[in-house]
Design a protein around this motif. Structure first.
Motif, mmCIF file in Angstrom:
data_model
loop_
_atom_site.group_PDB
_atom_site.id
_atom_site.type_symbol
_atom_site.label_atom_id
_atom_site.label_comp_id
_atom_site.label_asym_id
_atom_site.label_seq_id
_atom_site.Cartn_x
_atom_site.Cartn_y
_atom_site.Cartn_z
ATOM 1 N N LEU A 163 -13.144 44.467 12.394
ATOM 2 C CA LEU A 163 -14.028 43.372 12.739
ATOM 3 C C LEU A 163 -13.591 42.458 13.911
ATOM 4 O O LEU A 163 -14.111 41.755 14.775
ATOM 5 C CB LEU A 163 -14.306 42.803 11.478
ATOM 6 N N LYS A 164 -12.305 42.436 13.758
ATOM 7 C CA LYS A 164 -11.777 41.243 14.966
ATOM 8 C C LYS A 164 -12.249 41.873 16.378
ATOM 9 O O LYS A 164 -12.296 41.253 17.058
ATOM 10 C CB LYS A 164 -10.159 41.549 14.670
ATOM 11 N N LYS A 165 -11.963 43.128 16.499
ATOM 12 C CA LYS A 165 -12.425 43.513 17.869
ATOM 13 C C LYS A 165 -13.830 43.294 18.072
ATOM 14 O O LYS A 165 -14.119 42.821 19.062
ATOM 15 C CB LYS A 165 -12.265 45.093 17.612
ATOM 16 N N TYR A 166 -14.532 43.406 17.115
ATOM 17 C CA TYR A 166 -16.022 43.083 17.334
ATOM 18 C C TYR A 166 -16.185 41.502 17.495
ATOM 19 O O TYR A 166 -16.977 41.059 18.321
ATOM 20 C CB TYR A 166 -16.891 43.427 15.890
ATOM 21 N N PHE A 167 -15.430 40.857 16.940
ATOM 22 C CA PHE A 167 -15.662 39.133 16.985
ATOM 23 C C PHE A 167 -15.140 38.824 18.359
ATOM 24 O O PHE A 167 -15.498 37.805 18.838
ATOM 25 C CB PHE A 167 -14.670 38.397 15.871
ATOM 26 N N LYS A 168 -14.335 39.819 19.263
ATOM 27 C CA LYS A 168 -14.049 39.462 20.605
ATOM 28 C C LYS A 168 -15.248 39.108 21.550
ATOM 29 O O LYS A 168 -15.257 38.289 22.452
ATOM 30 C CB LYS A 168 -12.796 40.208 20.774
ATOM 31 N N SER A 169 -16.385 40.206 21.070
ATOM 32 C CA SER A 169 -17.448 39.939 21.894
ATOM 33 C C SER A 169 -18.393 39.226 21.451
ATOM 34 O O SER A 169 -19.289 38.478 22.041
ATOM 35 C CB SER A 169 -17.872 41.338 22.276
ATOM 36 N N VAL A 170 -18.552 39.319 20.055
ATOM 37 C CA VAL A 170 -19.731 38.435 19.325
ATOM 38 C C VAL A 170 -18.947 37.612 18.364
ATOM 39 O O VAL A 170 -18.033 37.835 17.774
ATOM 40 C CB VAL A 170 -20.485 39.591 18.497
ATOM 41 N N LYS A 171 -19.512 36.326 18.434
ATOM 42 C CA LYS A 171 -18.861 35.368 17.601
ATOM 43 C C LYS A 171 -19.781 34.726 16.537
ATOM 44 O O LYS A 171 -20.571 33.886 17.011
ATOM 45 C CB LYS A 171 -18.326 34.182 18.220
ATOM 46 N N PRO A 172 -20.124 35.723 15.410
ATOM 47 C CA PRO A 172 -21.275 35.114 14.757
ATOM 48 C C PRO A 172 -21.044 33.990 13.861
ATOM 49 O O PRO A 172 -19.967 33.591 13.538
ATOM 50 C CB PRO A 172 -21.314 36.365 13.594
ATOM 51 N N GLN A 173 -21.827 33.104 13.706
ATOM 52 C CA GLN A 173 -21.968 31.584 13.088
ATOM 53 C C GLN A 173 -22.050 32.053 11.544
ATOM 54 O O GLN A 173 -21.476 31.430 10.469
ATOM 55 C CB GLN A 173 -23.007 30.880 13.475
ATOM 56 N N ASN A 174 -22.911 33.178 11.135
ATOM 57 C CA ASN A 174 -23.159 33.505 9.966
ATOM 58 C C ASN A 174 -22.712 35.006 9.648
ATOM 59 O O ASN A 174 -23.004 35.830 10.341
ATOM 60 C CB ASN A 174 -24.772 33.471 9.427
ATOM 61 N N PHE A 175 -21.775 35.135 8.553
ATOM 62 C CA PHE A 175 -21.115 36.460 8.352
ATOM 63 C C PHE A 175 -21.292 36.735 6.885
ATOM 64 O O PHE A 175 -21.109 35.673 6.189
ATOM 65 C CB PHE A 175 -19.470 36.496 8.750
ATOM 66 N N ALA A 176 -21.872 38.047 6.411
ATOM 67 C CA ALA A 176 -21.875 38.177 5.019
ATOM 68 C C ALA A 176 -21.164 39.470 4.855
ATOM 69 O O ALA A 176 -21.235 40.446 5.627
ATOM 70 C CB ALA A 176 -23.317 38.276 4.715
ATOM 71 N N ILE A 177 -20.623 39.629 3.562
ATOM 72 C CA ILE A 177 -20.450 40.728 2.867
ATOM 73 C C ILE A 177 -21.345 41.227 1.915
ATOM 74 O O ILE A 177 -21.704 40.403 0.982
ATOM 75 C CB ILE A 177 -18.784 40.798 2.285
ATOM 76 N N VAL A 178 -21.999 42.363 1.894
ATOM 77 C CA VAL A 178 -22.829 42.806 0.657
ATOM 78 C C VAL A 178 -22.377 44.125 0.280
ATOM 79 O O VAL A 178 -21.561 44.932 0.814
ATOM 80 C CB VAL A 178 -24.110 42.642 1.094
ATOM 81 N N GLY A 179 -23.190 44.723 -0.858
ATOM 82 C CA GLY A 179 -22.734 46.126 -1.447
ATOM 83 C C GLY A 179 -21.825 45.834 -2.624
ATOM 84 O O GLY A 179 -21.257 44.861 -2.986
ATOM 85 N N GLY A 180 -21.973 47.007 -3.203
ATOM 86 C CA GLY A 180 -21.048 46.990 -4.595
ATOM 87 C C GLY A 180 -19.540 46.807 -4.478
ATOM 88 O O GLY A 180 -18.883 45.954 -4.987
ATOM 89 N N ALA A 181 -19.047 47.391 -3.102
ATOM 90 C CA ALA A 181 -17.561 46.901 -2.880
ATOM 91 C C ALA A 181 -17.332 45.722 -2.474
ATOM 92 O O ALA A 181 -16.118 45.207 -2.233
ATOM 93 C CB ALA A 181 -17.033 47.803 -1.934
ATOM 94 N N SER A 182 -18.274 44.821 -2.097
ATOM 95 C CA SER A 182 -18.039 43.495 -1.612
ATOM 96 C C SER A 182 -17.588 42.676 -2.772
ATOM 97 O O SER A 182 -17.242 41.278 -2.665
ATOM 98 C CB SER A 182 -19.300 42.861 -1.078
ATOM 99 N N ALA A 183 -17.638 43.129 -4.003
ATOM 100 C CA ALA A 183 -16.893 42.431 -5.304
ATOM 101 C C ALA A 183 -15.618 42.531 -5.197
ATOM 102 O O ALA A 183 -14.846 41.551 -5.962
ATOM 103 C CB ALA A 183 -17.367 43.187 -6.427
ATOM 104 N N ASN A 184 -14.892 43.283 -4.265
ATOM 105 C CA ASN A 184 -13.475 43.336 -4.193
ATOM 106 C C ASN A 184 -12.888 41.996 -3.840
ATOM 107 O O ASN A 184 -13.075 41.498 -2.592
ATOM 108 C CB ASN A 184 -13.217 44.512 -3.241
ATOM 109 N N LEU A 185 -11.848 41.448 -4.454
ATOM 110 C CA LEU A 185 -11.558 40.130 -4.240
ATOM 111 C C LEU A 185 -10.550 39.918 -3.146
ATOM 112 O O LEU A 185 -10.198 39.025 -2.290
ATOM 113 C CB LEU A 185 -10.636 39.596 -5.450
ATOM 114 N N TYR A 186 -9.748 41.168 -3.133
ATOM 115 C CA TYR A 186 -8.837 41.109 -1.993
ATOM 116 C C TYR A 186 -9.488 41.221 -0.507
ATOM 117 O O TYR A 186 -9.247 40.535 0.203
ATOM 118 C CB TYR A 186 -7.915 42.559 -2.167
ATOM 119 N N LEU A 187 -10.584 41.959 -0.614
ATOM 120 C CA LEU A 187 -11.433 42.161 0.571
ATOM 121 C C LEU A 187 -12.015 40.732 1.206
ATOM 122 O O LEU A 187 -11.942 40.316 2.054
ATOM 123 C CB LEU A 187 -12.347 43.171 0.618
#
Ligand code: KG4
Ligand code: ZN
Length: 327
Positions: free
Chosen positions: A246-270
């Motif tokens: 994601l860091k690599k991706y953010f180098k070219s695209v700087k999103p103002q809104n970012f979301a994590i979804v899906g069953g594993a988005s419940a993971n607290l460490y993530l």
């Protein structure tokens, strides 16, 4: 109102959503997790049979709403073919009986819309979907403008948790179990290699990490302390792989809104690691309510509302299931 049905994997769910207000008037989900737990993963034929029992039972409860239903929305792709058929067949029967249109929903769009249950949408947004079936980054401009910019080349993030849990002899789903075990372990004890760390590709891969964990589990030979350390180190590296890409991706695209979804988005460490990652970019992090991270019909209904408003309907003859998503 929209009646929505979800049966793409191991959750049978039906919801009723009010079109004008997005209000969720009814939602019920019957999870099959316990039934599949002994097998360490979802058994498709068993899942289909359990949907065939559960969906009619839930449908019985929404009969009082029938007179106000304007369309039926159903997950048609992606998922297990034998379980998708259960929902789609029921949706078609309802559409015929109530003389209403049918809306075929993409389950991945459903996960994106889990952010907007009882809410307005807020696009544009970059969305990381982490579930049992998918690990992908999507740039979402609107309901129909969704571009996948990175995806897994093999296993998904959630699936790798399921497999690690199975290796250790635990049940299914593995995500919450490994998360619990990891809390008491040392994240730095096992020096697993971060997948694709030398590759310039913005893509994901979990099969190599899974194999490294398999060897560590064999070596630990049931030792509880070592299992905790393996779980913690695995969770750390599985997450680091996501944040590095994601860091690599953010180098070219700087999103103002970012979301994590899906069953594993419940993971607290993530969640905590992504929060850290977003800080320098001042991007806003969107998360679904915990109860809507895993598969549910409320998210399908919420997509159904927007598709209904955009008049995107399927014909009864042409609506077919598709195990693979085109997103
Ligand atoms: O979205 P979902 O309910 O089903 C699919 O569309 O695949 O996601 C289920 C996946 C399972 O692989 C499960 O182990 C994982 O989400 N999961 C987690 C956690 N809770 C659920 N993975 C990691 N940490 C968690 N806390
Ligand atoms: Zn899902």
């Amino acid at each position: 109102m929209i009646l929505s049905i979800e049966s793409s994997c191991d959750d049978s769910a039906i919801a009723i959503t009010e079109i004008a207000t997005n209000r969720l008037l009814f939602h019920k989900k019957i999870s099959q997790e316990l039934d599949h737990s002994v097998y360490g993963g979802v058994v498709p034929e068993l899942a289909a049979r359990l949907h065939a029992e559960a969906l009619p039972r839930i449908l019985e409860q929404v009969k009082p709403y029938f007179k106000d239903i304007k369309a039926v929305a159903v997950t048609a792709t992606p998922g297990l073919a034998v379980t998708l058929v259960e929902g789609v067949t029921m949706a078609k029967a309802i559409a015929v009986a109530l003389q209403i249109p049918i809306i075929g929903v993409n389950h991945l769009v459903g996960h994106i819309y889990s952010l907007f249950i009882e809410k307005e949408t807020s696009f544009p947004m970059t969305v990381l979907l982490v579930s049992g079936g998918h690990t992908q980054v999507m740039e979402v401009k609107s309901l129909s403008e969704i571009k996948t910019v990175a995806k897994s080349m093999d296993d998904s993030f959630g699936e790798s948790f399921d497999k690690v849990a199975k290796m250790m002899g635990f049940g299914y789903p593995g995500g919450p179990l490994i998360q619990e075990l990891a809390k008491e372990g040392d994240r730095l004890k096992y020096n697993f290699t971060v997948p694709l760390h030398q590759s310039p590709l913005i893509a994901f891969s979990y099969s190599g990490l899974k194999n490294a964990v398999r060897l560590a589990v064999l070596d630990a030979n049931g030792d509880e302390t070592r299992y905790k350390d393996i779980a913690a180190s695995f969770e750390h590296i599985a997450t680091k792989h996501l944040t590095m890409k994601l860091k690599k991706y953010f180098k070219s695209v700087k999103p103002q809104n970012f979301a994590i979804v899906g069953g594993a988005s419940a993971n607290l460490y993530l969640r905590s690691q992504i929060e850290e990652l977003l800080k320098p970019y001042k991007a806003k992090l969107y998360l679904s309510e915990l109860k809507y991270c895993s598969d549910n019909a409320a998210m399908i209904g919420r997509v159904g509302v927007d598709m209904y408003k955009a008049k995107i309907f399927s014909s009864l003859e042409s609506l077919d299931i598709s195990p693979k998503s085109n997103i």
